[in-house]
Design a protein around this motif. Structure first.
Motif, PDB file in Angstrom:
ATOM      1  N   LYS A 134       1.012  -1.088   0.177  1.00 34.38           N
ATOM      2  CA  LYS A 134      -0.353   0.126   0.139  1.00 34.38           C
ATOM      3  C   LYS A 134       0.646   1.220  -0.114  1.00 34.38           C
ATOM      4  O   LYS A 134       2.321   1.383   0.569  1.00 34.38           O
ATOM      5  N   LEU A 135       0.207   2.407  -0.967  1.00 39.39           N
ATOM      6  CA  LEU A 135       1.052   3.577  -0.678  1.00 39.39           C
ATOM      7  C   LEU A 135       0.362   4.443   0.664  1.00 39.39           C
ATOM      8  O   LEU A 135      -0.338   3.910   1.408  1.00 39.39           O
ATOM      9  N   SER A 136       1.622   5.603   0.938  1.00 40.14           N
ATOM     10  CA  SER A 136       1.092   6.514   2.184  1.00 40.14           C
ATOM     11  C   SER A 136       0.179   7.161   1.777  1.00 40.14           C
ATOM     12  O   SER A 136      -0.248   7.047   0.674  1.00 40.14           O
ATOM     13  N   GLU A 137      -0.538   7.258   2.588  1.00 38.73           N
ATOM     14  CA  GLU A 137      -2.138   8.253   2.799  1.00 38.73           C
ATOM     15  C   GLU A 137      -1.239   9.517   1.695  1.00 38.73           C
ATOM     16  O   GLU A 137      -2.190   9.579   0.609  1.00 38.73           O
ATOM     17  N   GLN A 138      -0.416  10.102   1.666  1.00 39.67           N
ATOM     18  CA  GLN A 138      -0.395  10.889   1.364  1.00 39.67           C
ATOM     19  C   GLN A 138      -0.017  10.520  -0.085  1.00 39.67           C
ATOM     20  O   GLN A 138      -0.048  11.396  -1.280  1.00 39.67           O
ATOM     21  N   ASP A 139       0.444   9.814  -0.376  1.00 41.94           N
ATOM     22  CA  ASP A 139       1.346   9.036  -1.787  1.00 41.94           C
ATOM     23  C   ASP A 139      -0.110   8.499  -2.305  1.00 41.94           C
ATOM     24  O   ASP A 139      -0.469   9.396  -3.440  1.00 41.94           O
ATOM     25  N   GLU A 140      -1.190   7.836  -2.012  1.00 43.01           N
ATOM     26  CA  GLU A 140      -2.275   7.532  -2.206  1.00 43.01           C
ATOM     27  C   GLU A 140      -3.476   9.038  -2.785  1.00 43.01           C
ATOM     28  O   GLU A 140      -3.678   8.788  -4.015  1.00 43.01           O
ATOM     29  N   LEU A 141      -3.593   9.836  -1.978  1.00 38.06           N
ATOM     30  CA  LEU A 141      -3.862  11.533  -2.525  1.00 38.06           C
ATOM     31  C   LEU A 141      -3.313  11.606  -3.601  1.00 38.06           C
ATOM     32  O   LEU A 141      -4.063  12.263  -5.304  1.00 38.06           O
ATOM     33  N   ARG A 142      -2.160  11.777  -3.472  1.00 42.52           N
ATOM     34  CA  ARG A 142      -1.198  12.334  -5.091  1.00 42.52           C
ATOM     35  C   ARG A 142      -1.166  11.418  -6.251  1.00 42.52           C
ATOM     36  O   ARG A 142      -1.918  12.283  -7.164  1.00 42.52           O
ATOM     37  N   TYR A 143      -1.755   9.887  -5.916  1.00 39.12           N
ATOM     38  CA  TYR A 143      -2.100   9.674  -6.837  1.00 39.12           C
ATOM     39  C   TYR A 143      -3.539   9.393  -7.195  1.00 39.12           C
ATOM     40  O   TYR A 143      -3.734  10.096  -8.912  1.00 39.12           O
ATOM     41  N   TRP A 144      -4.233   9.604  -6.622  1.00 37.72           N
ATOM     42  CA  TRP A 144      -5.958  10.176  -7.370  1.00 37.72           C
ATOM     43  C   TRP A 144      -5.929  11.438  -7.716  1.00 37.72           C
ATOM     44  O   TRP A 144      -6.855  12.070  -8.342  1.00 37.72           O
TER      45      TRP A 144
END
Length: 356
Positions: free
Chosen positions: A146-156
């Motif tokens: 899983k990505l970090s919460e910050q990286d997942e936000l960037r992904y979306w």
């Protein structure tokens, strides 16, 4: 039929013009460049999206995935790779011509009797989000996790940028995990496991139809790869989705395939040439797009653009309002039962690959 290609190296690969819309610091490049993405992730996307009645009606009408599955897979994968990795000029051109290609895909959806249109913003958003969600899910399950919460936000948020290259309506594009989950919950009642959907999904899970024809001595290897890829892909699908698609696989197989797939992809990721070689078998035309990224070859101009900046620079219209006259003409002919123009198809071949 598309063929596998020679694997380039740093000396022979053609540099991109620029970094396109994301670049080496993006989460998109990190996730999409992992070998899970253009294998399990992409197969999952093209399988799951068939549950949308409008989309599967469009796919079934052309019959391309049955008549020319390898060609269709190759062209589609190249387009998505362009969006993630391609330079801004080539990708903007591909996005523009894809609107023309989709102008042919208009007709009547047999279950509801309503009209479908491949350029419809809702249909485009379904395809787009199914791809980006599947790529990330495969990365999490069979890749680094899983990505970090910050990286997942960037992904979306980067996913929302990519959506600007299609006819998606900006206000409907999810930009975080909660909004993505809400979107899929809203779509779930609209998904249908029709017989056409089931047949199409099971056909697309047969990865060997996407692979090149090899001498008989190699066919057991091809069958083995296709079998493993199918099991890994099905294991990423929730039970309710499998039931709609008439797809069965035990929980024991789901559990078994995960560590094996993680090890296989981790080993493949150790050698970028091996990744390119694998990609060259699955999608020859995609190699030239991905090679500069995997081999670390910098572009001629190290800049990133937004889709809007690229359209202004290269003279393209926003996809939602592009080629309206052609789209209206194609729809009129389609609904009258007349043959549609191949204008977009012909124009797309130098960009996305041959349709033969």
């Amino acid at each position: 039929m598309a063929r596998s290609v020679a694997v380039p190296n740093r000396k022979t690969v053609e540099p991109a013009e620029d970094y396109g819309f994301f670049g080496p610091d993006s989460v998109t490049w990190r996730v999409w460049s992992y070998p899970t993405s253009l294998t399990v992730g992409f197969q999952r996307a093209v399988v799951v999206e068939e549950l949308d009645p409008a989309l599967v009606a469009s796919v079934d009408e052309t019959h391309a995935i049955w008549d020319r599955p390898r060609t269709r897979y190759d062209r589609t994968l190249r387009y998505f790779a362009l969006v993630a990795f391609g330079d801004s000029r080539a990708t903007s051109k591909a996005a523009d011509v894809l609107v023309k290609v989709h102008s042919k895909a208009v007709g009547i959806e047999p279950l509801s009797g309503g009209q479908y249109d491949a350029n419809d913003p809702r249909s485009q958003l379904w395809i787009h989000l199914t791809a980006w969600h599947s790529i990330l899910y495969a990365y999490e399950r069979y890749g680094p996790g899983k990505l970090s919460e910050q990286d997942e936000l960037r992904y979306w948020q980067e996913c929302a940028v990519a959506a600007e290259l299609q006819t998606c309506a900006g206000e409907h594009i999810p930009r975080n995990r909660a909004e993505v989950r809400q979107y899929f919950e809203e779509m779930r009642p609209q998904l249908v496991g029709s017989q056409v959907a089931k047949d199409t999904m099971n056909h697309l899970l047969q990865a060997d139809v996407m692979l090149p024809k090899l001498p008989a001595v190699f066919r057991p290897v091809t069958k083995g790869i296709a079998f493993a890829l199918r099991k890994a892909t099905v294991a990423t699908m929730p039970r309710w989705m499998r039931e709609l698609g008439g797809i069965r696989q035990s929980r024991a197989m789901d559990a078994l395939v995960r560590p094996l797939a993680r090890i296989t992809f981790a080993l493949a990721h150790l050698n970028r040439k091996s990744e390119l070689r694998m990609l060259g078998v699955l999608s020859p035309s995609t190699v030239s797009v991905v090679a500069p990224v995997l081999l670390g070859v910098p572009p001629r101009n190290p800049e990133t653009l937004t889709p809007a900046q690229a359209r202004e620079r290269y003279g393209y219209t926003e996809p939602a309002t592009a080629h309206l006259e052609l789209r209206a003409r194609q729809a009129e002919r389609a609904l009258a039962g007349k043959r549609r123009s191949d204008e977009g198809i012909r124009e797309s071949e130098p960009i996305l690959g041959s349709t033969a």
